[in-house]
Write a protein that holds these residues in place. Structure first.
Motif, PDB file in Angstrom:
ATOM      1  N   LEU A 143      -7.494   4.928  -4.310  1.00 30.79           N
ATOM      2  CA  LEU A 143      -7.262   3.672  -3.580  1.00 30.79           C
ATOM      3  C   LEU A 143      -8.463   3.243  -2.737  1.00 30.79           C
ATOM      4  O   LEU A 143      -8.417   2.205  -2.081  1.00 30.79           O
ATOM      5  N   ASP A 144      -9.515   4.084  -2.751  1.00 26.67           N
ATOM      6  CA  ASP A 144     -10.743   3.790  -2.012  1.00 26.67           C
ATOM      7  C   ASP A 144     -10.471   3.614  -0.516  1.00 26.67           C
ATOM      8  O   ASP A 144     -10.893   2.637   0.111  1.00 26.67           O
ATOM      9  N   VAL A 145      -9.746   4.577   0.042  1.00 24.33           N
ATOM     10  CA  VAL A 145      -9.474   4.588   1.481  1.00 24.33           C
ATOM     11  C   VAL A 145      -9.756   5.997   1.997  1.00 24.33           C
ATOM     12  O   VAL A 145      -9.939   6.936   1.224  1.00 24.33           O
ATOM     13  N   ALA A 146      -9.778   6.138   3.313  1.00 29.84           N
ATOM     14  CA  ALA A 146     -10.012   7.449   3.914  1.00 29.84           C
ATOM     15  C   ALA A 146      -8.778   8.329   3.736  1.00 29.84           C
ATOM     16  O   ALA A 146      -7.639   7.842   3.713  1.00 29.84           O
ATOM     17  N   GLU A 147      -8.998   9.645   3.625  1.00 29.45           N
ATOM     18  CA  GLU A 147      -7.886  10.570   3.471  1.00 29.45           C
ATOM     19  C   GLU A 147      -6.974  10.525   4.691  1.00 29.45           C
ATOM     20  O   GLU A 147      -5.749  10.667   4.565  1.00 29.45           O
ATOM     21  N   ALA A 156      -6.660   9.126  -1.972  1.00 29.16           N
ATOM     22  CA  ALA A 156      -7.695   8.427  -1.208  1.00 29.16           C
ATOM     23  C   ALA A 156      -8.799   7.913  -2.121  1.00 29.16           C
ATOM     24  O   ALA A 156      -9.269   6.768  -1.975  1.00 29.16           O
ATOM     25  N   ARG A 157      -9.220   8.742  -3.054  1.00 35.21           N
ATOM     26  CA  ARG A 157     -10.280   8.333  -3.979  1.00 35.21           C
ATOM     27  C   ARG A 157      -9.808   7.202  -4.888  1.00 35.21           C
ATOM     28  O   ARG A 157     -10.551   6.249  -5.148  1.00 35.21           O
ATOM     29  N   ARG A 170       0.833  -1.204   0.000  1.00 36.08           N
ATOM     30  CA  ARG A 170       0.000   0.000   0.000  1.00 36.08           C
ATOM     31  C   ARG A 170       0.869   1.256   0.000  1.00 36.08           C
ATOM     32  O   ARG A 170       0.590   2.227  -0.702  1.00 36.08           O
ATOM     33  N   THR A 230      -6.256   7.923   6.379  1.00 31.08           N
ATOM     34  CA  THR A 230      -5.417   6.733   6.207  1.00 31.08           C
ATOM     35  C   THR A 230      -4.235   7.042   5.295  1.00 31.08           C
ATOM     36  O   THR A 230      -3.108   6.602   5.539  1.00 31.08           O
ATOM     37  N   VAL A 231      -4.484   7.822   4.260  1.00 28.48           N
ATOM     38  CA  VAL A 231      -3.407   8.227   3.349  1.00 28.48           C
ATOM     39  C   VAL A 231      -2.356   9.020   4.105  1.00 28.48           C
ATOM     40  O   VAL A 231      -1.152   8.803   3.936  1.00 28.48           O
ATOM     41  N   HIS A 286      -0.145   6.734   6.109  1.00 30.58           N
ATOM     42  CA  HIS A 286       0.796   6.014   5.247  1.00 30.58           C
ATOM     43  C   HIS A 286       1.932   6.924   4.786  1.00 30.58           C
ATOM     44  O   HIS A 286       3.088   6.496   4.724  1.00 30.58           O
TER      45      HIS A 286
END
Length: 244
Positions: free
Chosen positions: A200-204, A197-198, A179, A206-207, A210
């Protein structure tokens, strides 16, 4: 920064209009212009010049056959001098070879007067300076960086950080998760957190977590430095790298 030492400044400009423009911009600053224009690689320094810091501002077009060789040659003769390249347009390979040859700054000729003086001051303080927005636009594979192409702001690095971005050691790559590798590729394309985020379809949020981990693992200070690091590492290692 008026309290700082005067700087003997040598212009190397093929374009007379650019040379006169720089003379006007620097006339009221601490960058004291040397009377000679650098055209053949040698200048005459008097005792006053020898006692002050030395800066070369080079028009990239002065060395059409080899800017890197011109920089290297100057560094051999004037080891303590700082060198800043002024280019009409951004060239990623040209910038990298300029730094590898000993340049301390790479600026666009479209940089504003006040910004240019600030960048020169940073270079004299030991920073390595280059245009961050143009860098991101150049490495963007999907046009995301183009939104920033009119921005002449610069990123600053210490010489150690700049050297790290060109370090051929790939050990930090092995510590990245799959990831994190995906997100680093997005940073290399100049994508903001919301777009990553959009994609990878995850919350901002979370980005952001990372990215903090990525910066720590590859030992850089910000996302622009991470993007430059990725250019030097991922493109040549992605084919044979197994992510954790």
């Amino acid at each position: 920064m008026s309290h700082l030492l005067p700087v003997t400044t040598v212009l190397g400009c093929k374009n007379s209009m650019l040379r006169e423009g720089l003379r006007h911009v620097l006339s009221s600053t601490r960058f004291r212009l040397h009377p000679e224009n650098l055209t053949r690689g040698d200048i005459t320094l008097d005792h006053t010049d020898q006692d002050s810091p030395l800066l070369f501002i080079l028009d990239a077009s002065l060395y059409p056959a080899g800017l890197a060789e011109g920089i290297w040659s100057l560094k051999q003769r004037y080891a303590q001098a700082r060198i800043v390249v002024l280019s009409d347009s951004f060239n990623l390979d040209g910038m990298k070879s300029a730094f590898q040859s000993g340049a301390d700054g790479y600026c666009l000729a479209t940089t504003g007067c006040e910004a240019l003086i600030k960048y020169l001051d940073l270079v004299m303080l030991g920073e390595v300076v280059f245009p961050s927005a143009a860098f991101l636009a150049a490495i963007s594979g999907n046009g995301l960086g183009a939104e920033l192409s009119n921005d002449t702001s610069a990123i600053r690095m210490s010489p150690q950080q700049a050297a790290a971005t060109s370090d051929s050691l790939d050990s930090p790559i092995r510590t990245l998760s799959s990831r994190e590798a995906e997100i680093l590729q997005c940073l290399m394309q100049g994508a903001p957190n919301k777009v990553i985020a959009r994609k990878l379809d995850v919350a901002e949020a979370t980005v952001k977590v990372h990215i903090k981990a990525i910066l720590r693992k590859i030992r850089v200070a910000n996302r622009t430095q991470a993007a430059m690091w990725a250019v030097n590492h991922l493109s040549s290692n992605s084919a044979d790298t197994t992510w954790a």
